[in-house]
Design a protein around this motif. Structure first.
Motif, short mmCIF file in Angstrom:
data_model
loop_
_atom_site.label_atom_id
_atom_site.label_comp_id
_atom_site.label_asym_id
_atom_site.label_seq_id
_atom_site.Cartn_x
_atom_site.Cartn_y
_atom_site.Cartn_z
N ALA A 145 0.83 -1.21 0.00
CA ALA A 145 0.00 0.00 0.00
C ALA A 145 0.86 1.25 0.00
N HIS A 146 1.93 1.22 0.81
CA HIS A 146 2.83 2.37 0.87
C HIS A 146 3.48 2.61 -0.49
N SER A 147 3.90 1.51 -1.14
CA SER A 147 4.54 1.63 -2.44
C SER A 147 3.58 2.20 -3.47
N ALA A 148 2.32 1.78 -3.38
CA ALA A 148 1.32 2.26 -4.34
C ALA A 148 1.05 3.73 -4.13
N MET A 149 1.11 4.18 -2.87
CA MET A 149 0.81 5.57 -2.57
C MET A 149 2.00 6.49 -2.84
N ALA A 150 3.21 5.96 -2.75
CA ALA A 150 4.40 6.78 -2.91
C ALA A 150 4.48 7.32 -4.34
N LYS A 151 4.87 8.58 -4.46
CA LYS A 151 4.99 9.20 -5.77
C LYS A 151 6.45 9.54 -6.05
N ASP A 152 6.81 9.49 -7.33
CA ASP A 152 8.13 9.95 -7.72
C ASP A 152 8.22 11.44 -7.41
N THR A 153 9.39 11.87 -7.00
CA THR A 153 9.60 13.27 -6.63
C THR A 153 10.72 13.87 -7.46
N LEU A 154 10.48 15.07 -7.96
CA LEU A 154 11.48 15.81 -8.73
C LEU A 154 11.74 17.13 -8.02
N THR A 155 12.99 17.37 -7.68
CA THR A 155 13.36 18.61 -7.00
C THR A 155 13.96 19.58 -8.01
N ILE A 156 13.34 20.76 -8.13
CA ILE A 156 13.82 21.75 -9.09
C ILE A 156 14.15 23.06 -8.37
N SER A 157 15.17 23.73 -8.87
CA SER A 157 15.62 25.01 -8.33
C SER A 157 15.25 26.10 -9.32
N VAL A 158 14.51 27.11 -8.84
CA VAL A 158 13.97 28.13 -9.74
C VAL A 158 14.12 29.51 -9.12
N TYR A 159 13.93 30.54 -9.95
CA TYR A 159 13.87 31.91 -9.44
C TYR A 159 12.65 32.06 -8.54
N SER A 160 12.72 32.99 -7.62
CA SER A 160 11.66 33.10 -6.62
C SER A 160 10.43 33.87 -7.10
N PHE A 161 10.54 34.59 -8.20
CA PHE A 161 9.41 35.42 -8.62
C PHE A 161 8.28 34.58 -9.22
N ALA A 162 7.05 35.07 -9.09
CA ALA A 162 5.85 34.53 -9.75
C ALA A 162 5.59 33.06 -9.44
N GLN A 163 5.92 32.61 -8.25
CA GLN A 163 5.75 31.20 -7.96
C GLN A 163 4.29 30.76 -7.85
N ASP A 164 3.41 31.61 -7.38
CA ASP A 164 1.99 31.25 -7.36
C ASP A 164 1.46 31.07 -8.78
N ALA A 165 1.88 31.96 -9.66
CA ALA A 165 1.45 31.87 -11.06
C ALA A 165 2.05 30.64 -11.74
N TYR A 166 3.30 30.34 -11.44
CA TYR A 166 3.93 29.14 -12.00
C TYR A 166 3.22 27.87 -11.50
N LYS A 167 2.81 27.89 -10.26
CA LYS A 167 2.12 26.71 -9.71
C LYS A 167 0.86 26.40 -10.52
N LYS A 168 0.12 27.45 -10.84
CA LYS A 168 -1.12 27.27 -11.58
C LYS A 168 -0.87 26.90 -13.04
N ALA A 169 0.11 27.54 -13.66
CA ALA A 169 0.33 27.37 -15.10
C ALA A 169 1.18 26.15 -15.45
#
Length: 339
Positions: free
Chosen positions: A16-40
């Protein structure tokens, strides 16, 4: 029997834990417009990939330092940075060449964005113009040299030399004051002489926006990608078109070397470069498109660095030139400007 039941329960929990676990990608980005980036970008991609994005922000110096400090065991999978910072990381062996065959949208990019630093070490995702944002109800800007003129003394901010806008500002001031000599030492010396007339040397566009909205600063160099912080202000801000023209640059995507998460990183890169996503990001006035198939309205285009004509008119400082001279610029800056 009890042992068997415990083993079965443990196995079921693990499954069950394996089925629920998701692949994770860590990205480094500029700090501006992050709310807008989240949506788009971020939320739609997470839905498609059934994965989780971990977003890390900061200025260029901080983010590059983190990549370098963790070179042996990367904690960042992918980053978006300036082309000259990408070249610096490439020269240190910290990023991996990209397999362009895994980017189905690569051919849709403007040629300059397809291999911006050579050897397929990066791919461009946005162009940006840099000019001067100013209070047009208080002052008129005709030249980059106006930034160091007496009319703006005590009311101007300049970017720190270590930020993305720093070298571009030096280039355009050199063009205004020296006709484009290519030697920035006299410009740095002039800034040092006038340092007491500079309100601050900013490191983040958010810092500059706060100063200008508080009316402590009325003019400063700025990348077009941060213009949205000013265009909706109740104060009267304008984007200058100086006689020397606008500076320009490109932000790029890179992949850290040996991060072990390359396939998911390629998927995000390709999605980000798609016509659909680049159009959505452009229409939200977040970033200007590097995908030449993107079509936007005149109203949207007026707020972006958009189209071949504008991109080709920009004054570009090559990444190699910045890397070759940056240490000398910083040394002189620290000696004569920061003091």
């Amino acid at each position: 029997m009890k042992k068997l039941m415990l083993m079965l329960v443990s196995a079921a929990a693990l499954t069950a834990h394996s089925a629920m676990a998701k692949d994770t990608l860590t990205i480094s980005v500029y700090s501006f417009a992050q709310d807008a980036y989240k949506k788009a970008l971020y939320d739609p991609f997470e839905e498609i990939c059934d994965c989780e994005l971990v977003i890390e922000t900061g200025n260029s110096v901080e983010r590059m330092a983190k990549i370098e400090a963790n070179a042996a065991d990367p904690v960042i999978d992918m980053a978006v940075i300036s082309s000259h910072d990408a070249l610096s990381l490439a020269q240190k062996g910290l990023i991996a060449p990209l397999d362009i065959s895994k980017l189905s949208n690569h051919a849709k990019l403007y040629p300059a964005a397809q291999d911006p630093i050579g050897n397929n070490m990066a791919v461009g995702y946005t162009f940006y113009a840099s000019s001067i944002v100013y209070r047009d109800d208080l002052v008129k800007i005709k030249s980059w040299g106006d930034l160091l003129g007496k009319d703006l003394a005590g009311q101007v901010s300049l970017p720190n030399i270590t930020g993305t806008q720093g070298p571009l500002t030096l280039m355009m001031l050199d063009k205004a004051l020296n006709g484009g000599s290519g030697d920035f030492s006299s410009v740095i010396a002039k800034i040092g002489e006038d340092a007491d007339d500079i309100v601050t040397f900013y490191s983040r566009s958010s810092e500059l926006a706060q100063l200008m909205n508080q009316e402590e600063v009325i003019a400063a160099p700025l990348g077009r990608f941060a213009w949205s912080r000013f265009k909706n202000s109740p104060l009267s801000f304008a984007w200058a078109e100086p006689e020397e023209g606008q500076a320009g640059g490109m932000n790029v995507m890179i992949m850290t070397k040996g991060n072990g998460n390359e396939e998911l990183a390629y998927k995000l890169m390709d999605y980000w470069l798609s016509t659909e996503v680049q159009t959505r990001i452009a229409e939200a006035l977040i970033d200007s498109p590097a995908n030449k198939d993107v079509v936007v309205s005149d109203e949207v285009a007026d707020n972006l660095t958009y189209g071949a004509d504008l991109i080709n008119s920009l004054n570009i400082l090559s990444p190699a030139e910045i890397i070759a001279n940056r240490d000398a610029w910083v040394e002189q800056w620290n000696a004569e400007v920061i003091k």
